[in-house]
Write a protein that holds these residues in place. Structure first.
Motif, PDB file in Angstrom:
ATOM      1  N   VAL A  82     124.368  26.219 -33.672  1.00  0.00           N
ATOM      2  CA  VAL A  82     123.707  25.706 -32.477  1.00  0.00           C
ATOM      3  C   VAL A  82     124.708  24.884 -31.681  1.00  0.00           C
ATOM      4  O   VAL A  82     125.579  24.216 -32.256  1.00  0.00           O
ATOM      5  N   TYR A  83     124.614  24.982 -30.370  1.00  0.00           N
ATOM      6  CA  TYR A  83     125.517  24.283 -29.478  1.00  0.00           C
ATOM      7  C   TYR A  83     124.710  23.380 -28.544  1.00  0.00           C
ATOM      8  O   TYR A  83     123.572  23.690 -28.181  1.00  0.00           O
ATOM      9  N   LEU A  84     125.341  22.300 -28.137  1.00  0.00           N
ATOM     10  CA  LEU A  84     124.737  21.445 -27.130  1.00  0.00           C
ATOM     11  C   LEU A  84     125.790  21.164 -26.065  1.00  0.00           C
ATOM     12  O   LEU A  84     126.763  20.451 -26.316  1.00  0.00           O
ATOM     13  N   GLN A  85     125.616  21.786 -24.904  1.00  0.00           N
ATOM     14  CA  GLN A  85     126.510  21.540 -23.774  1.00  0.00           C
ATOM     15  C   GLN A  85     125.960  20.353 -22.998  1.00  0.00           C
ATOM     16  O   GLN A  85     124.823  20.400 -22.515  1.00  0.00           O
ATOM     17  N   MET A  86     126.748  19.308 -22.900  1.00  0.00           N
ATOM     18  CA  MET A  86     126.311  18.088 -22.232  1.00  0.00           C
ATOM     19  C   MET A  86     127.153  17.864 -20.977  1.00  0.00           C
ATOM     20  O   MET A  86     128.368  17.674 -21.071  1.00  0.00           O
ATOM     21  N   ASN A  87     126.505  17.940 -19.837  1.00  0.00           N
ATOM     22  CA  ASN A  87     127.173  17.722 -18.556  1.00  0.00           C
ATOM     23  C   ASN A  87     126.620  16.468 -17.885  1.00  0.00           C
ATOM     24  O   ASN A  87     125.560  15.964 -18.257  1.00  0.00           O
ATOM     25  N   SER A  88     127.355  15.992 -16.895  1.00  0.00           N
ATOM     26  CA  SER A  88     126.934  14.807 -16.134  1.00  0.00           C
ATOM     27  C   SER A  88     126.550  13.661 -17.064  1.00  0.00           C
ATOM     28  O   SER A  88     125.498  13.036 -16.903  1.00  0.00           O
ATOM     29  N   LEU A  89     127.398  13.405 -18.017  1.00  0.00           N
ATOM     30  CA  LEU A  89     127.087  12.394 -19.027  1.00  0.00           C
ATOM     31  C   LEU A  89     127.007  11.009 -18.414  1.00  0.00           C
ATOM     32  O   LEU A  89     127.744  10.672 -17.463  1.00  0.00           O
ATOM     33  N   LYS A  90     126.108  10.207 -18.965  1.00  0.00           N
ATOM     34  CA  LYS A  90     125.874   8.846 -18.516  1.00  0.00           C
ATOM     35  C   LYS A  90     126.116   7.882 -19.672  1.00  0.00           C
ATOM     36  O   LYS A  90     126.009   8.269 -20.839  1.00  0.00           O
ATOM     37  N   PRO A  91     126.391   6.623 -19.369  1.00  0.00           N
ATOM     38  CA  PRO A  91     126.582   5.641 -20.454  1.00  0.00           C
ATOM     39  C   PRO A  91     125.394   5.580 -21.418  1.00  0.00           C
ATOM     40  O   PRO A  91     125.577   5.368 -22.622  1.00  0.00           O
ATOM     41  N   GLU A  92     124.196   5.808 -20.897  1.00  0.00           N
ATOM     42  CA  GLU A  92     123.012   5.757 -21.768  1.00  0.00           C
ATOM     43  C   GLU A  92     122.918   6.951 -22.713  1.00  0.00           C
ATOM     44  O   GLU A  92     122.040   6.994 -23.574  1.00  0.00           O
ATOM     45  N   ASP A  93     123.806   7.924 -22.564  1.00  0.00           N
ATOM     46  CA  ASP A  93     123.869   9.028 -23.525  1.00  0.00           C
ATOM     47  C   ASP A  93     124.695   8.657 -24.756  1.00  0.00           C
ATOM     48  O   ASP A  93     124.751   9.427 -25.718  1.00  0.00           O
ATOM     49  N   THR A  94     125.336   7.500 -24.712  1.00  0.00           N
ATOM     50  CA  THR A  94     126.139   7.064 -25.844  1.00  0.00           C
ATOM     51  C   THR A  94     125.268   6.890 -27.078  1.00  0.00           C
ATOM     52  O   THR A  94     124.259   6.188 -27.043  1.00  0.00           O
ATOM     53  N   ALA A  95     125.651   7.560 -28.154  1.00  0.00           N
ATOM     54  CA  ALA A  95     124.863   7.534 -29.387  1.00  0.00           C
ATOM     55  C   ALA A  95     125.585   8.347 -30.446  1.00  0.00           C
ATOM     56  O   ALA A  95     126.561   9.041 -30.152  1.00  0.00           O
ATOM     57  N   VAL A  96     125.066   8.270 -31.653  1.00  0.00           N
ATOM     58  CA  VAL A  96     125.474   9.204 -32.687  1.00  0.00           C
ATOM     59  C   VAL A  96     124.512  10.390 -32.600  1.00  0.00           C
ATOM     60  O   VAL A  96     123.289  10.208 -32.613  1.00  0.00           O
ATOM     61  N   TYR A  97     125.068  11.568 -32.491  1.00  0.00           N
ATOM     62  CA  TYR A  97     124.272  12.778 -32.361  1.00  0.00           C
ATOM     63  C   TYR A  97     124.213  13.491 -33.712  1.00  0.00           C
ATOM     64  O   TYR A  97     125.253  13.718 -34.357  1.00  0.00           O
TER      65      TYR A  97
END
Length: 120
Positions: A82-97
């Motif tokens: 499984v893949y997760l393409q993350m675009n337009s990242l924001k500081p609030e996306d900071t986390a352990v995935y």
């Protein structure tokens, strides 16, 4: 019964992109270990783990409202990846995935987690 190997985390600036990958390896091959749902969750410091996006074997997807339009989950069933393409990242996306996999028997496996840091 299932082992997950994640890759692709890192640090980017606001507006950047990252792609996470998670490969699932079935340690025991039986009908009960067939993987149904795969997903990505995340946990930021001091917050609860939350669903980011999920995808079934039939490619049905669901997303958290906070990532709709920016993140895309996809899946290669032949590779159990499984893949997760993350675009337009924001500081609030900071986390352990964390990668998540659930078998048809209901057994759940979590990946070890990969850090994503978005700086402003």
């Amino acid at each position: 019964q299932v082992q997950l190997v994640e890759s692709g985390g890192g640090s980017v600036q606001t507006g950047g992109s990252l792609r996470l990958s998670c490969a699932a390896f079935r340690i025991i091959f039986s009908d009960s270990t067939i993987i149904n749902t795969m997903a990505w969750y995340r946990q930021a410091p001091g917050k609860q783990r939350e669903l980011v996006a999920g995808v079934t074997t039939g490619s049905s997807t669901n997303y958290a409202d906070s990532v709709k339009g920016r993140f895309t989950i996809s899946r290669d069933n032949a590779k159990n990846t499984v893949y997760l393409q993350m675009n337009s990242l924001k500081p609030e996306d900071t986390a352990v995935y964390y990668c998540y996999a659930a078998t048809v028997a209901g057994s759940v496996t979590w990946g070890q987690g990969t850090q994503v840091t978005v700086s402003s």
